[in-house]
Design a protein around this motif. Structure first.
Motif, PDB file in Angstrom:
ATOM      1  N   TYR A  29       8.723   4.059  -9.046  1.00 14.03           N
ATOM      2  CA  TYR A  29       9.848   3.413  -8.376  1.00 14.03           C
ATOM      3  C   TYR A  29       9.407   2.303  -7.425  1.00 14.03           C
ATOM      4  O   TYR A  29      10.219   1.812  -6.627  1.00 14.03           O
ATOM      5  CB  TYR A  29      10.644   4.458  -7.578  1.00 14.03           C
ATOM      6  CG  TYR A  29      11.033   5.674  -8.381  1.00 14.03           C
ATOM      7  CD1 TYR A  29      12.102   5.630  -9.269  1.00 14.03           C
ATOM      8  CD2 TYR A  29      10.306   6.860  -8.265  1.00 14.03           C
ATOM      9  CE1 TYR A  29      12.456   6.747 -10.017  1.00 14.03           C
ATOM     10  CE2 TYR A  29      10.649   7.984  -9.002  1.00 14.03           C
ATOM     11  CZ  TYR A  29      11.723   7.924  -9.876  1.00 14.03           C
ATOM     12  OH  TYR A  29      12.066   9.021 -10.628  1.00 14.03           O
ATOM     13  N   SER A  30       8.149   1.918  -7.498  1.00  9.63           N
ATOM     14  CA  SER A  30       7.630   0.959  -6.516  1.00  9.63           C
ATOM     15  C   SER A  30       8.297  -0.411  -6.629  1.00  9.63           C
ATOM     16  O   SER A  30       8.689  -0.994  -5.620  1.00  9.63           O
ATOM     17  CB  SER A  30       6.110   0.815  -6.675  1.00  9.63           C
ATOM     18  OG  SER A  30       5.787   0.340  -7.972  1.00  9.63           O
ATOM     19  N   LEU A  31       8.457  -0.923  -7.837  1.00  3.72           N
ATOM     20  CA  LEU A  31       9.030  -2.265  -7.999  1.00  3.72           C
ATOM     21  C   LEU A  31      10.495  -2.339  -7.560  1.00  3.72           C
ATOM     22  O   LEU A  31      10.871  -3.272  -6.833  1.00  3.72           O
ATOM     23  CB  LEU A  31       8.874  -2.737  -9.452  1.00  3.72           C
ATOM     24  CG  LEU A  31       7.448  -3.137  -9.858  1.00  3.72           C
ATOM     25  CD1 LEU A  31       7.423  -3.543 -11.327  1.00  3.72           C
ATOM     26  CD2 LEU A  31       6.952  -4.284  -8.995  1.00  3.72           C
ATOM     27  N   PRO A  32      11.371  -1.391  -7.976  1.00  2.00           N
ATOM     28  CA  PRO A  32      12.759  -1.446  -7.471  1.00  2.00           C
ATOM     29  C   PRO A  32      12.845  -1.331  -5.953  1.00  2.00           C
ATOM     30  O   PRO A  32      13.608  -2.069  -5.313  1.00  2.00           O
ATOM     31  CB  PRO A  32      13.443  -0.264  -8.169  1.00  2.00           C
ATOM     32  CG  PRO A  32      12.615  -0.005  -9.379  1.00  2.00           C
ATOM     33  CD  PRO A  32      11.216  -0.333  -8.985  1.00  2.00           C
ATOM     34  N   ASP A  40       0.821  -1.205   0.000  1.00  2.00           N
ATOM     35  CA  ASP A  40       0.000   0.000   0.000  1.00  2.00           C
ATOM     36  C   ASP A  40       0.857   1.258   0.000  1.00  2.00           C
ATOM     37  O   ASP A  40       0.562   2.219  -0.728  1.00  2.00           O
ATOM     38  CB  ASP A  40      -0.916  -0.013   1.223  1.00  2.00           C
ATOM     39  CG  ASP A  40      -1.782   1.237   1.317  1.00  2.00           C
ATOM     40  OD1 ASP A  40      -2.715   1.353   0.507  1.00  2.00           O
ATOM     41  OD2 ASP A  40      -1.513   2.078   2.186  1.00  2.00           O
ATOM     42  N   VAL A  41       1.921   1.268   0.782  1.00  2.00           N
ATOM     43  CA  VAL A  41       2.782   2.454   0.851  1.00  2.00           C
ATOM     44  C   VAL A  41       3.485   2.687  -0.478  1.00  2.00           C
ATOM     45  O   VAL A  41       3.549   3.817  -0.988  1.00  2.00           O
ATOM     46  CB  VAL A  41       3.803   2.292   1.994  1.00  2.00           C
ATOM     47  CG1 VAL A  41       4.852   3.407   1.929  1.00  2.00           C
ATOM     48  CG2 VAL A  41       3.100   2.317   3.343  1.00  2.00           C
ATOM     49  N   LEU A  42       3.994   1.623  -1.079  1.00  2.00           N
ATOM     50  CA  LEU A  42       4.737   1.766  -2.333  1.00  2.00           C
ATOM     51  C   LEU A  42       3.831   2.053  -3.520  1.00  2.00           C
ATOM     52  O   LEU A  42       4.315   2.472  -4.570  1.00  2.00           O
ATOM     53  CB  LEU A  42       5.557   0.497  -2.602  1.00  2.00           C
ATOM     54  CG  LEU A  42       6.690   0.225  -1.609  1.00  2.00           C
ATOM     55  CD1 LEU A  42       7.438  -1.040  -1.991  1.00  2.00           C
ATOM     56  CD2 LEU A  42       7.670   1.404  -1.563  1.00  2.00           C
ATOM     57  N   SER A  43       2.538   1.825  -3.377  1.00  2.00           N
ATOM     58  CA  SER A  43       1.621   2.121  -4.487  1.00  2.00           C
ATOM     59  C   SER A  43       1.552   3.623  -4.767  1.00  2.00           C
ATOM     60  O   SER A  43       1.119   4.030  -5.852  1.00  2.00           O
ATOM     61  CB  SER A  43       0.221   1.584  -4.170  1.00  2.00           C
ATOM     62  OG  SER A  43      -0.324   2.239  -3.034  1.00  2.00           O
ATOM     63  N   ARG A  44       1.966   4.433  -3.813  1.00  2.00           N
ATOM     64  CA  ARG A  44       1.970   5.883  -4.023  1.00  2.00           C
ATOM     65  C   ARG A  44       3.143   6.319  -4.901  1.00  2.00           C
ATOM     66  O   ARG A  44       3.142   7.429  -5.430  1.00  2.00           O
ATOM     67  CB  ARG A  44       2.045   6.601  -2.674  1.00  2.00           C
ATOM     68  CG  ARG A  44       0.933   6.190  -1.708  1.00  2.00           C
ATOM     69  CD  ARG A  44       1.198   6.698  -0.313  1.00  2.00           C
ATOM     70  NE  ARG A  44       0.257   6.115   0.646  1.00  2.00           N
ATOM     71  CZ  ARG A  44       0.356   6.263   1.957  1.00  2.00           C
ATOM     72  NH1 ARG A  44       1.346   6.996   2.469  1.00  2.00           N
ATOM     73  NH2 ARG A  44      -0.540   5.691   2.761  1.00  2.00           N
ATOM     74  N   TYR A  45       4.161   5.476  -5.028  1.00  2.00           N
ATOM     75  CA  TYR A  45       5.333   5.788  -5.849  1.00  2.00           C
ATOM     76  C   TYR A  45       5.369   4.788  -7.004  1.00  2.00           C
ATOM     77  O   TYR A  45       6.194   3.864  -7.028  1.00  2.00           O
ATOM     78  CB  TYR A  45       6.610   5.700  -5.016  1.00  2.00           C
ATOM     79  CG  TYR A  45       6.527   6.460  -3.708  1.00  2.00           C
ATOM     80  CD1 TYR A  45       6.738   7.837  -3.659  1.00  2.00           C
ATOM     81  CD2 TYR A  45       6.221   5.797  -2.516  1.00  2.00           C
ATOM     82  CE1 TYR A  45       6.657   8.532  -2.458  1.00  2.00           C
ATOM     83  CE2 TYR A  45       6.142   6.487  -1.309  1.00  2.00           C
ATOM     84  CZ  TYR A  45       6.355   7.846  -1.292  1.00  2.00           C
ATOM     85  OH  TYR A  45       6.263   8.525  -0.106  1.00  2.00           O
TER      86      TYR A  45
END
Length: 358
Positions: free
Chosen positions: A312-315, A304-309
């Motif tokens: 760059y979310s996957l790296p 959920d946190v990385l979905s905002r970026y």
């Protein structure tokens, strides 16, 4: 006459013994909780679960914890198969989908109550696991992983092509909220307590299971199948039973997922979801029942946190997973469990020292 009485006695004996055996698995064994450290630790976790949604009243927090609880149920069942039995499965997303579609079809097309669909989802997933497990569990290691992966892909193809029954690629919409005795779990807060209540019940069941003869047989199979066979353990039967049980857990999780999201769509049960669940088990710690729950909470919040970026979310996601595997090779659940036990013991000793009893 004597033979007739003996047969009647055996039937009556089985009639009483089977429910008692099931109750012995579900009900906690008081001998297992005689140590104060374990009792305090479990009470600490239970209190945190009950108070968390009251302290943080944000609906988004409730929704994320609802999803984490559903994934924890699925990961808990997979942990029994991977962590305790030492087998590999990449097809539990299919059993998760079977549970979701069973609930969706029974509630939308046949207007059955959600509680009936809930148990029917577990039964349908377990039956299919039994039929699939009999041939593929003869395989070992990577061959078993590939076989379960193939089963998951076959399930997706069947779901996408069966448009009349499953809605095809679009899926099934309008699944009703989970309800019990005309009480509808129609808010995130109610769903939180429902799902985490189910999770606690399954956790207690699993804890008693792994400390029983069945659990010791699972550990023996995980250590060496040949050695387990040499001491009289029916290895194929043990592997099949735990595979069916873990599939039933996945079916229950899928049913709850369908009721919470009000949709059953094949995209939710893809290969990426399978990898996510396996990572929850590995990061949480295999062979530890607390691990899958910790792993499910961590990866749900991390996603959920990385979905905002998005760019760059996957790296970032990959780097975080690599660091967690490096610094927590035995799983964050195992490390957290040890730390909680240490802090509880330290606090208890400090309290006695302050009182002059130590």
């Amino acid at each position: 006459m004597v033979e007739t009485k003996k047969s009647e006695f055996r039937k009556r004996d089985l009639f009483y013994l089977v429910p008692l055996w099931l109750m012995s698995l579900i009900a906690p064994d008081p001998y297992l909780y005689h140590k104060k450290g374990f009792k305090k630790k479990d009470l600490f976790y239970l209190g945190a679960i009950c108070l968390a949604p009251l302290i943080w009243s944000d609906p988004h927090f409730h929704h994320l914890m609802v999803l984490a609880g559903i994934y924890a149920i699925l990961s808990l069942g997979l942990s029994l198969f991977m962590g305790y039995a030492g087998q590999i499965s990449l097809g539990h997303a299919a059993f998760f989908g079977i549970g979701a579609y069973t609930t969706a079809i029974l509630t939308t097309q046949y207007a059955l109550p959600t509680i009936v669909a809930f148990w029917a989802s577990a039964v349908s997933a377990a039956v299919i696991a039994y039929l699939v497990g009999r041939p593929i569990l003869k395989l070992k290691g990577y061959f078993l992983a590939l076989a379960t992966l193939g089963f998951g892909e076959i399930f997706l193809v069947i779901v996408r092509e069966s448009t009349d029954l499953t809605g095809g690629v679009i899926g099934i919409f309008g699944i009703p909220w989970f309800s019990l005795m005309e009480f509808s779990f129609d808010t995130y807060l109610k769903q939180y307590y429902l799902i985490w209540g189910v999770l606690i019940g399954l956790f207690v069941f699993s804890k008693n299971l792994v400390r029983s003869k069945v659990g010791r047989a699972l550990l023996a199979v995980a250590a060496s199948e040949d050695a387990a066979s040499s001491v009289g353990i029916n290895v194929p039967r043990v592997k099949l039973e735990i595979f069916v049980l873990s599939a039933a857990f996945a079916g229950l999780a899928g049913s709850l997922f369908a009721c919470v999201m009000s949709i059953a769509n094949p995209e939710a049960f893809s290969l990426g979801f399978t990898v996510l669940i396996v990572m929850m088990v590995i990061l949480g710690g295999m062979g530890n029942l607390y691990g899958p729950i910790a792993g499910a909470i961590l990866l749900t919040w991390l996603t959920d946190v990385l979905s905002r970026y998005q760019e760059y979310s996957l790296p970032i996601y990959g780097v975080i997973l690599i660091l967690l595997l490096i610094f927590f090779p035995d799983g964050i659940g195992t490390r957290l469990n040890v730390r909680i036990l240490y802090l509880i013991g330290y606090w208890a000793k400090k309290k006695k020292r302050d009182e002059g009893k130590l």
